[in-house]
Design a protein around this motif. Structure first.
Motif, PDB file in Angstrom:
ATOM      1  N   LEU A   1      56.835  31.845  63.104  1.00  0.00           N
ATOM      2  CA  LEU A   1      56.370  32.826  64.097  1.00  0.00           C
ATOM      3  C   LEU A   1      56.460  34.239  63.519  1.00  0.00           C
TER       4      LEU A   1
ATOM      5  N   ARG B   1      52.085  26.452  73.345  1.00  0.00           N
ATOM      6  CA  ARG B   1      53.111  27.183  72.591  1.00  0.00           C
ATOM      7  C   ARG B   1      52.579  27.403  71.194  1.00  0.00           C
TER       8      ARG B   1
ATOM      9  N   ILE C   1      64.464  30.486  71.062  1.00  0.00           N
ATOM     10  CA  ILE C   1      63.328  31.375  70.805  1.00  0.00           C
ATOM     11  C   ILE C   1      62.551  31.498  72.107  1.00  0.00           C
ATOM     12  N   HIS C   2      62.160  32.726  72.434  1.00  0.00           N
ATOM     13  CA  HIS C   2      61.301  32.937  73.598  1.00  0.00           C
ATOM     14  C   HIS C   2      59.946  33.447  73.119  1.00  0.00           C
ATOM     15  N   GLU C   3      58.883  32.735  73.479  1.00  0.00           N
ATOM     16  CA  GLU C   3      57.503  33.188  73.196  1.00  0.00           C
ATOM     17  C   GLU C   3      56.958  33.747  74.506  1.00  0.00           C
TER      18      GLU C   3
ATOM     19  N   SER D   1      54.288  37.055  68.729  1.00  0.00           N
ATOM     20  CA  SER D   1      55.285  37.732  69.554  1.00  0.00           C
ATOM     21  C   SER D   1      56.388  36.739  69.966  1.00  0.00           C
ATOM     22  N   HIS D   2      57.631  37.067  69.659  1.00  0.00           N
ATOM     23  CA  HIS D   2      58.731  36.180  70.018  1.00  0.00           C
ATOM     24  C   HIS D   2      60.045  36.949  69.941  1.00  0.00           C
ATOM     25  N   GLN D   3      61.068  36.347  70.506  1.00  0.00           N
ATOM     26  CA  GLN D   3      62.401  36.944  70.492  1.00  0.00           C
ATOM     27  C   GLN D   3      63.424  35.845  70.236  1.00  0.00           C
ATOM     28  N   ARG D   4      64.428  36.145  69.410  1.00  0.00           N
ATOM     29  CA  ARG D   4      65.542  35.209  69.235  1.00  0.00           C
ATOM     30  C   ARG D   4      66.651  35.635  70.178  1.00  0.00           C
TER      31      ARG D   4
ATOM     32  N   GLY E   1      54.864  27.800  68.528  1.00  0.00           N
ATOM     33  CA  GLY E   1      55.854  27.271  67.599  1.00  0.00           C
ATOM     34  C   GLY E   1      55.554  25.832  67.204  1.00  0.00           C
TER      35      GLY E   1
END
Ligand SMILES: Cc1cc2nc3c(=O)[nH]c(=O)nc-3n(C[C@H](O)[C@H](O)[C@H](O)COP(=O)(O)OP(=O)(O)OC[C@H]3O[C@@H](n4cnc5c(N)ncnc54)[C@H](O)[C@@H]3O)c2cc1C
Length: 416
Positions: free
Chosen positions: A142, A86, A173-175, A148-151, A88
């Motif tokens: 990040l 990961r 959080i999605h990586e 690259s990630h999304q909340r 993060g």
């Protein structure tokens, strides 16, 4: 087994899963095939030692790589089926940068070795509570570093992963580009690459070095000497056994248990791509999708009791099994009462706060101490190897974060 022109005896292909791995014959001293001693002897072929050996050998050094039990063996910290990679790390930006760099290097190595399946971009999901300083800092880091990630908010999580009972989780959080490495096989790939580049691999235990001052050789348990200019002790949880006075109260090997839960027949909700890697640091637990039919992996991250990596019996405790069953039934209701298929008992080699130990030995100026992976080191093998090889080459100082001086005799974890 047959004798090679290097004077070693090659083990059969199955001995390590590494067909290029020679064993030291009884009564035979390992020699540099081009004559003289080695430039560097790397003691320990876990993820840190193997990557360091690969970096040094590819950088033109003549390297001996030595391991008591073999690269990625079942006693080693690198010996499990899989390890999370990961990006993060809260606000610990250096580890995010090292993860980014390491993922590139892992992928490059797997590409050139034809082992692309040893990294899987299953995605990593950081489950968070409303007030969650670690995950909030991770989000900021990040974003700042362009990872690259999304909340995702709770409704998005529920829609995308209905097999997860969110409970107190309100966001995540999605990586998407992170995932997992096939751990012991990946270490063998690294060791094999080092050997293919010219490193000499020897399977032998090394005795603790005696005396003070620069080392000229180390001695194997069978009494042979291995001569080198520089020595890298990358012995993971064994470092306190090799250097009891120096590291006996600075590296804390703790027992850690990992479980593989059987999923219902035909149910693909717990495999990638339906299931990502997930971490829930507030509950000190994380897991991986079912890989290769071994089961849905669940691992408590809380530090266990002290452990001796040589002699411990690697069977799980009823207490941890009960905790895992309880958590799985609560967070993944379809797996309530699902059976444990298998388990691994491993060990973290914790420093006081979780920062790695990458420094010269204070009394043996040409010896390096490389370890303290602290339950998160696997992914960083490539960056550790690069860092140590660069400091050996340039003779420069180490970052205080990795220095022996910053390692305290108390445990106060700050790196997750
Ligand atoms: C259960 C568990 C889960 C983990 N999960 C993750 C994760 O998801 N992601 C992540 O990044 N990290 C994870 N980690 C941490 C990571 O696996 C370790 O930090 C890393 O593998 C340490 O590697 P190492 O090379 O320092 O030690 P090791 O892999 O233990 O290697 C040390 C080697 O030295 C050899 N050796 C020891 N003494 C001698 C001697 N006297 N002579 C010769 N050889 C010797 C041993 O045989 C061994 O092969 C996890 C660890 C555990 C235990």
């Amino acid at each position: 087994m047959k004798t090679t022109r290097r004077g070693f005896v090659r083990a059969g292909a199955g001995a390590l899963g590494v067909s290029l791995a020679p064993r030291l014959a009884r009564g035979q001293a390992p020699r540099n095939p081009t004559g003289g001693g080695f430039d560097v002897a790397v003691l320990g072929a876990g993820v840190f030692g193997s990557w360091t050996a690969l970096e040094l050998q590819r950088g033109g050094r003549r390297v001996a790589l030595i391991d008591a039990y073999g690269p990625g063996n079942a006693r080693a910290s690198s010996g499990g089926q899989s390890r999370v990679i990961r990006m993060g790390y809260g606000d610990q930006e250096i580890y995010t940068r090292w993860s980014m760099r390491s993922l590139e290097r892992w992928k490059a190595l797997f590409g050139e070795s034809g082992r692309g399946d040893q990294f899987q971009a299953a995605g990593v999901l950081w489950m968070a509570r409303e007030q969650d300083p670690l995950t909030t800092k991770t989000l900021e880091t990040l974003a700042r570093l362009g990872v690259s990630h999304q909340r995702l908010d709770r409704s998005q999580l529920a829609a995308r992963w209905p097999q997860i009972e969110l409970g107190p989780i309100t966001w995540a959080i999605h990586e998407p580009d992170s995932g997992y490495l096939m751990a012991f096989r990946a270490v063998q790939t690294v060791a094999q690459a080092a050997i293919a580049a010219g490193a000499v691999y020897v399977q032998e235990g090394i005795q603790p070095p005696a005396g003070r001052g620069a080392l000229t050789s180390v001695t194997t348990r069978s009494g042979q000497s291995i001569h080198a200019k520089t020595f890298v002790f990358a012995c993971g949880p064994w470092l306190p056994k090799l250097f009891p006075d120096l590291l006996g109260d600075r590296i804390f090997p703790t027992r850690q248990e990992v479980f593989y839960i059987g999923v219902p027949p035909g149910d693909d909700r717990f495999q990638s791509p339906a299931m990502p890697v997930w971490v829930d640091f507030a509950e000190e637990i994380y897991g991986l999708p079912d890989v290769e039919g071994r089961g849905f992996k669940v691992a408590p991250d809380r530090h266990g009791p002290p452990i001796d990596p040589d002699s411990v019996e690697r069977v799980p405790t009823a207490e941890t099994m009960a905790r895992v069953h309880e958590f799985v039934g609560r967070r993944f209701p379809a797996l309530k009462n699902a059976p444990i298929l298998s388990a691994e008992v491993c060990q973290y080699e914790n420093t006081s706060n979780g920062d790695f130990l990458l420094d010269r030995h204070p009394e043996h100026a040409n010896a390096w101490l490389v370890g303290g992976g602290s339950g998160h080191g696997f992914k960083h093998g490539p960056a550790v190897g690069e860092y140590v090889a660069a400091r050996i080459a340039d003779g420069g100082p180490v970052d205080s974060k990795f220095s022996l001086a910053t390692k305290q005799p108390v445990q106060n974890r700050t790196v997750f």
